[in-house]
Design an enzyme around this catalytic site. Sequence first.
Site, PDB file in Angstrom:
ATOM      1  N   LYS A  55       0.827  -1.214   0.000  1.00  0.00           N
ATOM      2  CA  LYS A  55       0.000   0.000   0.000  1.00  0.00           C
ATOM      3  C   LYS A  55       0.860   1.263   0.000  1.00  0.00           C
ATOM      4  O   LYS A  55       0.569   2.239   0.679  1.00  0.00           O
ATOM      5  CB  LYS A  55      -0.935  -0.004   1.209  1.00  0.00           C
ATOM      6  CG  LYS A  55      -1.890  -1.187   1.201  1.00  0.00           C
ATOM      7  CD  LYS A  55      -2.937  -1.076   2.261  1.00  0.00           C
ATOM      8  CE  LYS A  55      -3.856  -2.265   2.292  1.00  0.00           C
ATOM      9  NZ  LYS A  55      -4.521  -2.593   1.061  1.00  0.00           N
ATOM     10  N   CYS A  56       1.904   1.238  -0.788  1.00  0.00           N
ATOM     11  CA  CYS A  56       2.887   2.320  -0.834  1.00  0.00           C
ATOM     12  C   CYS A  56       2.852   2.987  -2.207  1.00  0.00           C
ATOM     13  O   CYS A  56       2.491   2.357  -3.200  1.00  0.00           O
ATOM     14  CB  CYS A  56       4.272   1.717  -0.563  1.00  0.00           C
ATOM     15  SG  CYS A  56       5.652   2.865  -0.721  1.00  0.00           S
ATOM     16  N   GLY A  57       3.254   4.231  -2.265  1.00  0.00           N
ATOM     17  CA  GLY A  57       3.360   4.922  -3.540  1.00  0.00           C
ATOM     18  C   GLY A  57       4.359   4.273  -4.483  1.00  0.00           C
ATOM     19  O   GLY A  57       4.294   4.483  -5.697  1.00  0.00           O
ATOM     20  N   THR A  59       4.708   0.926  -4.690  1.00  0.00           N
ATOM     21  CA  THR A  59       4.295  -0.470  -4.882  1.00  0.00           C
ATOM     22  C   THR A  59       4.336  -0.887  -6.348  1.00  0.00           C
ATOM     23  O   THR A  59       4.626  -2.041  -6.660  1.00  0.00           O
ATOM     24  CB  THR A  59       2.898  -0.714  -4.276  1.00  0.00           C
ATOM     25  OG1 THR A  59       2.965  -0.415  -2.875  1.00  0.00           O
ATOM     26  CG2 THR A  59       2.439  -2.145  -4.461  1.00  0.00           C
TER      27      THR A  59
END
Length: 177
Positions: A55-57, A59
């Site tokens: 759930k990361c920018g 990803t």
Amino acid sequence: MKPFKIFMATLFSKSSDQMEKTSIYDIKINRLNGTPLQLSDFKGKHILIVNVASKCGFTSQYKDLQKLYDRYNDKLVIIGVPCNQFGKQEPGNAEEIESFCEINYGVTFPITEKIDVKGTNQHPLFAWLTQKQLNGTSNSKVKWNFQKYLVDPQGNLIDYYFSITAPTSSKITKHIK
């Protein structure tokens, strides 16, 4: 006593001038399914170790990591290491992480158990990657998800790359070609 605590107790029972380089191939870590991932199985190949989160920018880098793995899998292994220490961006359990990686990005490279990459419960793998006394090359701090560490075919740390460095960057691929 848990393996991590034994490793760290042994490590810190020595003064910093007594600590010495250790082999990445002796570090134990499990796959997402709980079976051991033997780093020594990758002797003779480059290893790119990446702390990952779903759930990361960053990803979407899973896509380029898979491309890199497909292109160089005869001389490179990529190991994704889930971590929930940065913005709680990897909240999933093992099954959820595995499903996410396969369904969304077609990941076929090894993914390990979720670990801590920094702090008092730092896994021995990331202790080795971030401490010059252990890796013989450099000190670093894991700043965010998708930080990358490249190890040469003899088990020596080459360098580390912050999240903004794309997996297919020439900064990384120049060492693998």
